[in-house]
Write an enzyme that holds these catalytic residues in place. Sequence first.
Site, PDB file in Angstrom:
ATOM      1  N   ARG A  96      28.942  68.812  30.252  1.00 52.19           N
ATOM      2  CA  ARG A  96      29.667  68.462  31.479  1.00 52.19           C
ATOM      3  C   ARG A  96      31.175  68.692  31.371  1.00 52.19           C
ATOM      4  O   ARG A  96      31.908  68.461  32.355  1.00 52.19           O
ATOM      5  CB  ARG A  96      29.392  66.995  31.861  1.00 52.19           C
ATOM      6  CG  ARG A  96      27.912  66.697  32.151  1.00 52.19           C
ATOM      7  CD  ARG A  96      27.729  65.369  32.886  1.00 52.19           C
ATOM      8  NE  ARG A  96      28.310  65.418  34.229  1.00 52.19           N
ATOM      9  CZ  ARG A  96      28.418  64.350  35.026  1.00 52.19           C
ATOM     10  NH1 ARG A  96      28.014  63.171  34.617  1.00 52.19           N
ATOM     11  NH2 ARG A  96      28.953  64.465  36.229  1.00 52.19           N
ATOM     12  N   ARG A 146      29.441  55.776  27.429  1.00 55.15           N
ATOM     13  CA  ARG A 146      30.173  57.018  27.706  1.00 55.15           C
ATOM     14  C   ARG A 146      31.674  56.871  27.418  1.00 55.15           C
ATOM     15  O   ARG A 146      32.206  57.516  26.526  1.00 55.15           O
ATOM     16  CB  ARG A 146      29.975  57.438  29.165  1.00 55.15           C
ATOM     17  CG  ARG A 146      28.512  57.710  29.542  1.00 55.15           C
ATOM     18  CD  ARG A 146      28.002  58.975  28.898  1.00 55.15           C
ATOM     19  NE  ARG A 146      26.617  59.254  29.235  1.00 55.15           N
ATOM     20  CZ  ARG A 146      26.207  59.945  30.292  1.00 55.15           C
ATOM     21  NH1 ARG A 146      27.083  60.428  31.149  1.00 55.15           N
ATOM     22  NH2 ARG A 146      24.922  60.161  30.501  1.00 55.15           N
ATOM     23  N   HIS A 175      26.536  53.830  32.931  1.00 56.19           N
ATOM     24  CA  HIS A 175      27.866  53.885  33.557  1.00 56.19           C
ATOM     25  C   HIS A 175      28.091  52.568  34.292  1.00 56.19           C
ATOM     26  O   HIS A 175      27.139  52.004  34.856  1.00 56.19           O
ATOM     27  CB  HIS A 175      27.932  54.999  34.614  1.00 56.19           C
ATOM     28  CG  HIS A 175      28.308  56.359  34.115  1.00 56.19           C
ATOM     29  ND1 HIS A 175      27.816  57.515  34.676  1.00 56.19           N
ATOM     30  CD2 HIS A 175      29.166  56.761  33.132  1.00 56.19           C
ATOM     31  CE1 HIS A 175      28.339  58.569  34.054  1.00 56.19           C
ATOM     32  NE2 HIS A 175      29.154  58.143  33.123  1.00 56.19           N
ATOM     33  N   CYS A 269      27.519  57.814  42.512  1.00 54.01           N
ATOM     34  CA  CYS A 269      27.746  58.921  41.573  1.00 54.01           C
ATOM     35  C   CYS A 269      28.152  60.195  42.306  1.00 54.01           C
ATOM     36  O   CYS A 269      28.867  61.028  41.766  1.00 54.01           O
ATOM     37  CB  CYS A 269      26.483  59.217  40.784  1.00 54.01           C
ATOM     38  SG  CYS A 269      25.873  57.846  39.813  1.00 54.01           S
TER      39      CYS A 269
HETATM   40  N1  ARG Z   1      23.247  63.282  34.740  1.00 50.99           N
HETATM   41  C1  ARG Z   1      24.526  62.655  34.866  1.00 50.99           C
HETATM   42  C2  ARG Z   1      24.964  62.095  33.533  1.00 50.99           C
HETATM   43  O1  ARG Z   1      24.134  61.562  32.834  1.00 50.99           O
HETATM   44  C3  ARG Z   1      24.493  61.593  35.908  1.00 50.99           C
HETATM   45  C4  ARG Z   1      25.836  61.025  36.213  1.00 50.99           C
HETATM   46  C5  ARG Z   1      25.776  59.910  37.186  1.00 50.99           C
HETATM   47  N2  ARG Z   1      27.061  59.559  37.655  1.00 50.99           N
HETATM   48  C6  ARG Z   1      27.537  58.329  37.757  1.00 50.99           C
HETATM   49  N3  ARG Z   1      28.700  58.156  38.302  1.00 50.99           N
HETATM   50  N4  ARG Z   1      26.886  57.304  37.260  1.00 50.99           N
HETATM   51  O2  ARG Z   1      26.112  62.178  33.157  1.00 50.99           O
END
Ligand code: ARG
Length: 276
Positions: A96, A146, A175, A269
């Site tokens: 990402r 994260r 998150h 998200c």
């Molecule tokens: N597939 C993405 C990840 O795991 C989903 C992100 C979801 N975004 C959020 N703001 N929670 O990073």
Amino acid sequence: MSYTERLPRNRAYLMCPPKHFTVEYAINPWMDTTVTVDAGLALKQWEQLRTTLTDLGHVVHVLDPEPGLPDMVYSANGAFSVDGTVYGARFLHPQRADEAVAHQAFYLSDGEWKFVAPEHVNEGEGDFAYLPGAYGGLVLAGYGFRTDPAAHAEAQEVLGRPVVSLKLVDPAFYHLDTALAALDDRHVTYYPGAFSPASQQVLAQLFPDAVIADRGDAEAFGLNLVSDGRHVILNTEAVAMGHKVREAGYLPVHVDLSELKRGGGSVKCAVAELRA
Ligand code: ARG
């Protein structure tokens, strides 16, 4: 507070259409690479979310989706802005990383923003929430999966707002925005079980009047909501959560985002707030 006091405030948002959306890697427990995503449906549902926001009078800016960045639809992760200052994102997963570059370019293309590139890993509004009316302007920040806690201190220095660190303990709610949401400028809703006992204590102290959600609400992505202070936009699956926010005086507006859930996300998200 009476029902009529739940006043909406016009917002500006940033969204990115799921044109290249797939689940080709798994970086959270919701992602299953063996299940195919209905790309057409994902795009249709995303359009529905966008028109829901514009019909409510909000401005939605659109970021160009880029091939090779299947998670780019989750635009909330790209940065965090407070009063015209933008604290850029730095993704934990290399898959990402380039999304942060696209978001940075968006803010830099508009002289209105003061953009600050981060040193520490942080996933934007995925792990940061802002309550302008709480304690003079308060940032809530999640860590544990994260965002690096060092980014919380960095955000405080960049934004000049107190940042309260909250520890996330359940990988399903990786998150902050899967476990907690701002309902308006000073009220929040959250699922206590997603946080460490000490962080639950901190939340209870800061927000004694919070709308408390349960595990079912969180699993339905009911906390992954966007509110304008009156209208609360949330996933169709989150029926019980819709009742809870209605009881608290807000108006739930449900949108179906079944495809985006396959990537581990929902309404919030997919929507970054631009706080100029
Ligand atoms: N597939 C993405 C990840 O795991 C989903 C992100 C979801 N975004 C959020 N703001 N929670 O990073």
